[in-house]
Design an enzyme around this catalytic site. Structure first.
Site, short mmCIF file in Angstrom:
data_model
loop_
_atom_site.label_atom_id
_atom_site.label_comp_id
_atom_site.label_asym_id
_atom_site.label_seq_id
_atom_site.Cartn_x
_atom_site.Cartn_y
_atom_site.Cartn_z
N LYS A 9 1.19 -1.40 -0.59
CA LYS A 9 0.20 0.46 -0.21
C LYS A 9 0.87 0.90 0.10
O LYS A 9 2.01 0.69 0.19
CB LYS A 9 -1.09 -0.08 1.05
N TYR A 49 -12.56 -2.07 -3.86
CA TYR A 49 -12.53 -1.99 -2.39
C TYR A 49 -14.65 -2.55 -2.26
O TYR A 49 -15.40 -1.54 -1.45
CB TYR A 49 -12.77 -1.14 -1.02
N ASN A 112 -2.06 0.45 6.59
CA ASN A 112 -1.77 -0.48 7.21
C ASN A 112 -0.75 -1.93 6.31
O ASN A 112 -0.76 -3.04 6.26
CB ASN A 112 -2.67 -2.15 7.91
N HIS A 115 -2.26 -5.42 1.74
CA HIS A 115 -3.44 -5.47 1.84
C HIS A 115 -3.35 -7.92 0.83
O HIS A 115 -2.37 -8.02 0.42
CB HIS A 115 -4.23 -5.21 -0.26
N GLU A 126 -9.68 -10.02 -7.88
CA GLU A 126 -8.75 -9.14 -7.71
C GLU A 126 -7.97 -9.20 -8.41
O GLU A 126 -7.53 -8.32 -9.25
CB GLU A 126 -8.50 -9.41 -5.76
P1 ATP Z 1 -7.07 -6.01 3.35
O1 ATP Z 1 -8.46 -6.24 2.74
O2 ATP Z 1 -6.14 -4.80 3.45
O3 ATP Z 1 -5.99 -7.01 3.15
P2 ATP Z 1 -8.06 -6.56 5.83
O4 ATP Z 1 -9.07 -8.01 4.83
O5 ATP Z 1 -7.61 -7.36 6.95
O6 ATP Z 1 -7.79 -6.05 4.69
P3 ATP Z 1 -10.81 -5.65 5.05
O7 ATP Z 1 -11.91 -5.39 6.96
O8 ATP Z 1 -11.08 -5.52 4.07
O9 ATP Z 1 -9.39 -5.88 6.12
O10 ATP Z 1 -10.45 -3.45 5.40
C1 ATP Z 1 -9.65 -3.62 3.99
C2 ATP Z 1 -9.20 -2.04 4.62
O11 ATP Z 1 -10.07 -1.33 4.80
C3 ATP Z 1 -8.04 -2.39 5.88
O12 ATP Z 1 -6.65 -3.24 5.14
C4 ATP Z 1 -7.75 -1.31 5.82
O13 ATP Z 1 -6.96 -0.83 5.08
C5 ATP Z 1 -8.52 -0.47 5.80
N1 ATP Z 1 -9.88 -0.38 7.58
C6 ATP Z 1 -10.28 -1.90 7.53
N2 ATP Z 1 -10.87 -1.27 8.94
C7 ATP Z 1 -11.27 -0.09 8.81
C8 ATP Z 1 -11.37 1.14 10.52
N3 ATP Z 1 -11.90 0.53 11.33
N4 ATP Z 1 -10.47 1.61 10.28
C9 ATP Z 1 -10.27 2.77 9.32
N5 ATP Z 1 -9.63 2.05 7.95
C10 ATP Z 1 -9.65 0.46 8.20
MG MG Z 2 -9.96 -7.23 3.39
#
Ligand code: ATP
Ligand code: MG
Length: 138
Positions: A9, A49, A112, A115, A126
């Site tokens: 990211k 997303y 974070n 992804h 994806e």
């Molecule tokens: P990713 O899909 O990026 O691998 P993930 O599956 O661990 O991450 P998801 O629940 O799919 O998490 O959320 C997608 C992304 O949205 C997260 O990686 C993070 O960057 C962001 N995100 C998730 N929860 C929050 C939150 N509560 N506040 C802000 N950003 C968030």
């Molecule tokens: Mg995710």
């Protein structure tokens, strides 16, 4: 052999962490089947997303994902989807296990660093969202 989709990211690219993250990927037995550095458009990030479009963090997340270059990756390994999620660690770095990418590099729950697809079905979607068949070399 399974494929998953990964993104380094903008927060990680900006801090020159591409090499360190690729090193973890390769040393954990993943093969990089495809890779490109690009800058996502708003349309691309919102489409990617779309499952999160009703979430309160959707606008902030898609703006962040367009804030700088990213690295898109197709990774191959046995059980690649769960193996890559394990190597990344929990979404929130404060909850991530020691030694995971997010524990070591992530700034916060949004920025974070990486992804990873959450299922084989979503990985297939994806991967095809960003790569054509001819760009993926097993
Ligand atoms: P990713 O899909 O990026 O691998 P993930 O599956 O661990 O991450 P998801 O629940 O799919 O998490 O959320 C997608 C992304 O949205 C997260 O990686 C993070 O960057 C962001 N995100 C998730 N929860 C929050 C939150 N509560 N506040 C802000 N950003 C968030
Ligand atoms: Mg995710």
């Amino acid at each position: 052999m399974e494929r998953t989709f990964a993104i380094i990211k903008p927060d990680a690219v900006e801090r020159n962490l591409i090499g360190k993250i690729l090193e973890r990927i390769e040393s954990n037995g993943f093969k990089i089947a495809a890779m490109k550095r690009t800058h996502l458009s708003t349309t691309q990030a919102q489409g990617f997303y779309h499952v999160h479009k009703e979430r309160p963090f959707f606008n902030s997340l898609t703006e962040f994902m367009c804030s700088g270059p990213v690295v898109l990756l197709v990774l191959e390994k046995e059980d690649a989807v769960s193996a890559w999620r394990g190597l990344m660690g929990a979404t929130n770095p404060e909850e991530a296990d020691a030694g995971t990418i997010r524990k070591d590099f992530a700034l916060n729950i949004e920025k974070n660093s990486t992804h990873g697809s959450d299922s084989a079905e979503n990985a297939a979607f994806e991967i095809s969202y960003f790569f054509s068949q001819t760009e993926i070399l097993s």
